[in-house]
Design a protein around this motif. Structure first.
Motif, short mmCIF file in Angstrom:
data_model
loop_
_atom_site.label_atom_id
_atom_site.label_comp_id
_atom_site.label_asym_id
_atom_site.label_seq_id
_atom_site.Cartn_x
_atom_site.Cartn_y
_atom_site.Cartn_z
N GLU A 239 -8.39 -7.79 3.70
CA GLU A 239 -9.49 -8.10 2.78
C GLU A 239 -9.41 -9.55 2.28
O GLU A 239 -10.43 -10.19 2.04
N LYS B 25 -9.01 -3.24 6.00
CA LYS B 25 -8.03 -2.86 4.97
C LYS B 25 -6.60 -2.84 5.52
O LYS B 25 -5.74 -2.11 5.04
N LEU C 146 -11.53 -12.09 4.29
CA LEU C 146 -12.95 -11.84 4.60
C LEU C 146 -13.87 -12.86 3.95
O LEU C 146 -14.86 -13.28 4.55
N ASP D 187 -19.32 -6.22 5.40
CA ASP D 187 -18.99 -6.29 3.98
C ASP D 187 -17.55 -5.88 3.69
O ASP D 187 -17.04 -6.14 2.61
N GLU D 188 -16.91 -5.22 4.66
CA GLU D 188 -15.56 -4.73 4.44
C GLU D 188 -14.65 -5.13 5.59
O GLU D 188 -15.09 -5.27 6.74
N SER D 189 -13.38 -5.32 5.27
CA SER D 189 -12.37 -5.56 6.30
C SER D 189 -11.85 -4.22 6.81
O SER D 189 -12.33 -3.15 6.41
N THR E 61 -15.49 -9.12 11.34
CA THR E 61 -14.76 -8.76 10.13
C THR E 61 -13.33 -9.26 10.25
O THR E 61 -13.01 -10.03 11.17
N ASN F 173 -8.81 2.04 11.36
CA ASN F 173 -10.21 1.69 11.15
C ASN F 173 -10.83 0.94 12.32
O ASN F 173 -11.99 0.52 12.24
#
Length: 725
Positions: free
Chosen positions: A454, A318, A457, A314-316, A450, A323
């Motif tokens: 963002e 960033k 995505l 659901d998330e990159s 991923t 990360n």
């Protein structure tokens, strides 16, 4: 004028199924017509007036400047009628308005360069309209009848082959099962899309003491201590005259490729094997079943399911390397980007990052993969090209897309659904060799996918929620025998580039086939037309692996063609066009000089690749094969040394990704705008990894950003035309 067209092309379009208002399409076609008129002036000027280029103009039946001027005027009228059909009557399909269709698609694919090329061949075709009597035209039509390509392989048609089609998603075991059949056979062939895969299968067989030949465009290794052996080759090099028990043709969905699809079609229709195992995606099944029915061969479909789940996050990240997690693979699309990412990841995380791409030496690639797969060292991360989507054995837990777009050799474009699934599917491999050796039989965790930014995505997530449509057609390219015979019915000195254009236009194809792109072949034919080569030799040069946008490689090509024409010295050191001096230069410190230095090294590497490719086809001419391999190693070492010293500047890379994302979106909107009224789309984007610039595939050194951001020649020409008005 061109600016107005660009503005029209860049308007937001939304879903491809929503058609733009007719008045907007009409406006853009009218502006395109004005651009075509201005480019025609440039094309005619570049071809030379009648007095300066009499020999070529006479081959098209022109005997004076007045006659040339009259023909140009008549051709302008034909262009006007073609655009009137499109603008006033909405006739834009290939069958009802072929001239407009060709010009529009040439502009979409290659901007002004493609438009100029198409105008030139269209004008030449127009000149030849009355040059041939009816009987010769009928003969041309018969020779251009390519509806039954399976008849090109009579020896294969005498066999009763069984076709095994292994289909399924990435990490489903389809290739594993096909290779099991190959290993159990007495004789066989493996044909794959990449040199690195050919090397891997060759290593696999030789490690098991099975005699195996390695055959790629630039390298041939034949066992010296065996009478029979297996073949591991790139698909273009598949032996058509060897009878074997089993043949495995990998990534069969690439039969749809606009550039290389002909090689998969040739291998599938022509390989002389009792069993042919095809590995690929589910969407190729209807096409292969239909082709098997046409040639009367049994087709057995083996379907596989993915061995572990695959989830899009659901998330990159960033945009932050902090990360990253152990086992992540960051995928990029040029070698420069890969090395910059490696430097940035290691600086940010303090951990080591392995690197894998197809152009690495096999030993280096294997050692880098082993470092990443080993959980007990400091190599936590991997940066890799999209070649990992083609079967490398890597313990990847999560695939991270650096970008959702790529440079395809002409322009930036969004990744296709099959490309995204192929690359992302490498996450969460079911069981690698490392785990098998360790006796680990536990069920793996789901693979994760991923993006770095963002902004990318949504496109990646959407791709995993779609099913790509079935592949409708297989690629074809006329074999040399057809080209040679077709050429023999034209007047002497007719440029072979025109002959190819004429053959392309006259070809009749079955609904299950499409004609592959002639662009590179026609450009090469133009480059070498001044040399006294036989048609057979010209057909060899049409397939030489090179980058036509690089002036140094173009000069090397001319030198090689001249050498063959004059039967001159083919020793490597006798070609001043080969930039060997760059090997003596120290790595510059200034960033601007570093870019030029790397360009020179890449040009030299590809020139040497050309030399090696030709050395296998003209063994008596290009005799410095051993020296060429040595120089190739030196160049690769220089490139590797330079790339390893690249630095990563976060803001520069973020800004670069933003620019490239905009260019990709612009390219997509441009295509949709000019195709919005039609359902008849452009030929398919290439299937699979990388730029496919040559046989066996090399990742591009650069991502095309510099070339793509230069003002197009068409813009400059149109601006000049507007200024005159």
């Amino acid at each position: 004028m061109h600016k107005a067209l660009r503005h029209g092309l860049e308007n937001e379009h939304g879903s491809p199924t929503i058609r733009r208002p007719a008045f907007m399409i009409t406006r853009n076609y009218q502006v395109l017509e004005k651009l075509v008129e201005s480019r025609l002036q440039h094309v005619i000027a570049s071809m030379g007036d009648w007095a300066k280029n009499q020999a070529e103009w006479r081959s098209f039946g022109l005997t004076s400047q007045a006659q040339l001027d009259r023909e140009v005027g008549l051709f302008r009228m034909v262009l006007g009628k073609s655009f009137a059909l499109a603008v006033e009557e909405g006739k834009t399909r290939r069958a009802e308005n072929p001239l407009f269709w060709n010009l529009r698609n040439a502009f979409i694919r290659s901007d002004s360069i493609g438009l100029d090329r198409e105008l030139k061949y269209a004008f030449q075709t127009f000149l030849m309209r009355s040059r041939f009597p009816k009987a010769v035209n009928e003969l041309h039509m018969a020779l251009a009848d390519l509806r039954f390509p399976y008849e090109w392989y009579p020896a294969t048609r005498m066999l009763q082959r069984t076709i095994h089609l292994h289909v399924g998603p990435t990490n489903s075991g389809k290739t594993y099962n096909a290779l099991q059949a190959l290993e159990k056979a007495r004789t066989g062939i493996y044909a794959g899309p990449l040199r690195l895969l050919a090397h891997e299968i060759w290593n696999r067989f030789t490690a098991k003491k099975k005699p195996c030949a390695l055959v790629t465009g630039e390298e041939v290794r034949i066992p010296t201590d065996a009478d029979t052996w297996f073949h591991s080759c790139t698909v273009e090099m598949t032996p058509m005259n060897a009878r074997v028990d089993v043949a495995v043709i990998d990534e069969i969905q690439m039969i749809a490729s606009e550039d290389r699809g002909w090689a998969w079609t040739q291998a599938f229709l022509g390989v002389q094997a009792k069993e042919v195992h095809l590995c690929g995606e589910e969407r190729v099944v209807p096409l292969i079943q239909d082709l098997c029915a046409r040639i009367g061969e049994e087709c057995i479909v083996h379907r596989y399911q993915r061995l572990n789940p695959l989830n899009v996050m659901d998330e990159s990240l960033k945009g932050k390397f902090s990360n990253l997690q152990k086992g992540d693979a960051v995928v990029a699309f040029s070698r420069v980007s890969l090395h910059q990412l490696k430097a940035g990841i290691e600086k940010e995380t303090g951990r080591r990052c392995a690197i894998v791409y197809g152009n690495l030496p096999p030993e280096t690639r294997a050692s880098q993969a082993a470092l990443f797969n080993n959980p007990n060292n400091e190599y936590d991360y991997l940066v890799a090209s999209d070649a990992i989507g083609m079967g490398l054995n890597l313990e990847i837990k999560r695939v991270v897309f650096e970008a959702s777009y790529k440079f395809d050799g002409v322009t930036f474009r969004p990744l296709t659904v099959p490309e995204i699934k192929q690359i992302g599917g490498r996450a969460g491999r079911f069981r690698t060799a490392t785990r098998e050796t360790a006796g680990d039989t536990s069920q793996p965790s789901p693979g994760l996918v991923t993006t770095l930014d963002e902004e990318d995505l949504d496109l990646i997530r959407a791709a995993f929620g779609k099913e790509a449509p079935p592949i409708p057609t297989a690629g074809l390219f006329p074999p040399p025998a057809v080209i040679e015979r077709f050429h023999s019915y034209f007047p002497p000195r007719t440029p072979i580039s025109f002959v190819l254009a004429r053959l392309r236009e006259m070809s009749r194809l079955s609904p299950r086939f499409h004609m592959c792109d002639f662009t590179n072949a026609m450009d090469i034919a133009e480059i070498i037309k001044q040399y006294d080569l036989s048609v057979s030799d010209r057909c060899v040069f049409l397939n030489v692996p090179m980058n036509l946008r690089d002036p140094r490689q173009v000069e090397a090509l001319r030198a090689f063609a001249k050498c063959v024409a004059e039967m001159g010295s083919g020793h490597l050191l006798d070609f001043p066009e080969i930039d060997l001096e760059v090997l003596d230069l120290a790595r510059p410190t200034a960033p601007s000089q570093q870019v030029e230095y790397l360009h020179r090294l890449e040009s030299l590497h590809q020139a040497i690749t050309m030399y090696l490719w030709l050395s296998y086809r003209y063994q008596g001419v290009f005799q410095s094969q051993g020296l060429a391999f040595k120089v190739k190693e030196l160049v690769e070492a220089k490139i590797a040394d330079h790339l390893e010293k690249l630095s990563f500047v976060e803001e520069q890379q973020r800004s670069k990704r933003r620019r490239m994302r905009k260019l990709a979106a612009r390219s997509e909107r441009k295509e949709r705008n000019l195709l919005a009224i039609d359902e008849e789309l452009l030929p398919p984007h290439d299937e699979g990894a990388g730029q496919w610039a040559e046989e066996g595939h090399e990742e591009p050194l650069f991502d095309g950003e510099v070339a793509a951001e230069r003002p197009p020649a068409a813009a400059a020409a149109a601006t000049a035309a507007d200024a005159k008005v």
